[in-house]
Motif scaffolding. Structure first.
Motif, PDB file in Angstrom:
ATOM      1  N   THR A   1      -4.185   4.708  -5.822  1.00  0.00           N
ATOM      2  CA  THR A   1      -5.008   4.531  -4.626  1.00  0.00           C
ATOM      3  C   THR A   1      -4.819   3.111  -4.107  1.00  0.00           C
ATOM      4  O   THR A   1      -4.596   2.170  -4.872  1.00  0.00           O
ATOM      5  CB  THR A   1      -6.492   4.776  -4.931  1.00  0.00           C
ATOM      6  OG1 THR A   1      -6.916   3.889  -5.980  1.00  0.00           O
ATOM      7  CG2 THR A   1      -6.720   6.212  -5.371  1.00  0.00           C
ATOM      8  N   SER A   2      -4.896   2.967  -2.797  1.00  0.00           N
ATOM      9  CA  SER A   2      -4.709   1.643  -2.213  1.00  0.00           C
ATOM     10  C   SER A   2      -5.568   1.503  -0.977  1.00  0.00           C
ATOM     11  O   SER A   2      -5.998   2.494  -0.383  1.00  0.00           O
ATOM     12  CB  SER A   2      -3.236   1.410  -1.850  1.00  0.00           C
ATOM     13  OG  SER A   2      -2.863   2.226  -0.757  1.00  0.00           O
TER      14      SER A   2
ATOM     15  N   ASN B   1       0.934   4.102  -2.946  1.00  0.00           N
ATOM     16  CA  ASN B   1       0.683   5.514  -2.662  1.00  0.00           C
ATOM     17  C   ASN B   1       1.811   6.400  -3.186  1.00  0.00           C
ATOM     18  O   ASN B   1       1.561   7.496  -3.709  1.00  0.00           O
ATOM     19  CB  ASN B   1       0.503   5.724  -1.159  1.00  0.00           C
ATOM     20  CG  ASN B   1      -0.743   5.021  -0.627  1.00  0.00           C
ATOM     21  OD1 ASN B   1      -1.628   4.655  -1.399  1.00  0.00           O
ATOM     22  ND2 ASN B   1      -0.804   4.824   0.669  1.00  0.00           N
TER      23      ASN B   1
ATOM     24  N   CYS C   1       0.832  -1.212   0.000  1.00  0.00           N
ATOM     25  CA  CYS C   1       0.000   0.000   0.000  1.00  0.00           C
ATOM     26  C   CYS C   1       0.864   1.259   0.000  1.00  0.00           C
ATOM     27  O   CYS C   1       0.590   2.220  -0.726  1.00  0.00           O
ATOM     28  CB  CYS C   1      -0.939  -0.002   1.195  1.00  0.00           C
ATOM     29  SG  CYS C   1      -2.293  -1.199   1.097  1.00  0.00           S
ATOM     30  N   HIS C   2       1.914   1.245   0.804  1.00  0.00           N
ATOM     31  CA  HIS C   2       2.825   2.401   0.831  1.00  0.00           C
ATOM     32  C   HIS C   2       3.454   2.626  -0.545  1.00  0.00           C
ATOM     33  O   HIS C   2       3.557   3.766  -1.014  1.00  0.00           O
ATOM     34  CB  HIS C   2       3.927   2.194   1.866  1.00  0.00           C
ATOM     35  CG  HIS C   2       3.488   2.349   3.290  1.00  0.00           C
ATOM     36  ND1 HIS C   2       2.832   3.463   3.758  1.00  0.00           N
ATOM     37  CD2 HIS C   2       3.609   1.521   4.357  1.00  0.00           C
ATOM     38  CE1 HIS C   2       2.575   3.330   5.042  1.00  0.00           C
ATOM     39  NE2 HIS C   2       3.040   2.153   5.431  1.00  0.00           N
TER      40      HIS C   2
END
Length: 230
Positions: free
Chosen positions: A71-72, A66, A62-63
């Motif tokens: 989008t995550s 981003n 997710c990082h």
């Protein structure tokens, strides 16, 4: 009615702080980064027992997404047990979706249908889907044949626990990320005197981090013994 899932990513759990077992030689991190960067549908399944780093990898994914302007969302399935499947309505619009512990809801046929539909929608949207589970696809309690088939599509990574040398490396890496120096002899002391689960060792490391700041002392073997009471 859609139910929101407010999940805050752990800023410490990035690819920079993820220590892979030596036998994978960075392959997991490399493949996942490349998949997230793709503009086509990609699907990955990360399998392993508790405390081997599955949640760390999902946070890291997710990082990375981003940072790439995508989008995550991280969705721990333990938080949706007993909730209606409408909880995940709209998640197909996310560029990178990370589902943690999918196996926790697979006994519920309605959830199987919801995950199947989500999978198909993300495929159509050319998104990235990354799922963790503590069992292999063939061992999942899936009664929906189409979903069972979909689970076989992904790139599979089987995580194993770190050996002692790798745990020492992981502790030192995390300490650096927390802006303090953890000498190797202190890391080895922690491994020899404390339970060797990484989750427990990380709690001890956070305590050392706080105490070294509050007491303005460097981390040494005597200091670690005092703080950790070992």
């Amino acid at each position: 009615m859609q139910l929101l899932l407010p999940v805050t990513l752990n800023p410490r759990l990035s690819f920079d702080t993820f220590v892979e077992p030596e036998k994978s030689s960075g392959l997991i991190t490399s493949v996942l980064k490349d998949g997230i960067d793709e503009s086509e549908f990609t699907f990955y399944l990360i399998v392993g027992s508790d405390d081997v780093g599955k949640s760390h990898i999902l946070n890291a994914c997710c990082h990375h997404a981003n940072r790439k302007g995508k989008t995550s969302m991280l969705m721990p399935m333990e938080q949706v047990i007993g909730l209606p499947t409408e909880t995940i309505d709209g998640l197909e619009k996310v560029d990178v979706l990370c589902i943690d512990d999918l196996n926790l809801v697979l006994k519920d046929h309605d959830w199987q249908i919801a995950i199947f539909n989500l999978f198909n929608s993300m495929q159509q949207n050319k998104s990235t889907l990354i799922i963790s589970s503590n069992v292999l696809p063939a061992e999942m309690e899936i009664t929906l044949p189409d979903l069972a088939s979909r689970m076989q599509w992904g790139t599979l990574f089987q995580l194993t626990g770190l050996n002692n040398d790798e745990k020492v490396k992981a502790l030192i890496t995390h300490a650096n990320d927390m802006s303090f120096e953890l000498p190797e002899d202190v890391a080895k002391l922690m491994l020899n005197r404390l339970p060797r689960k990484m989750s427990f060792l990380m709690q001890a490391l956070y305590l050392l981090s706080r105490q070294t700041i509050e007491k303005k002392r460097k981390v040494t073997v005597p200091f670690a013994k005092e703080v950790l009471e070992i």
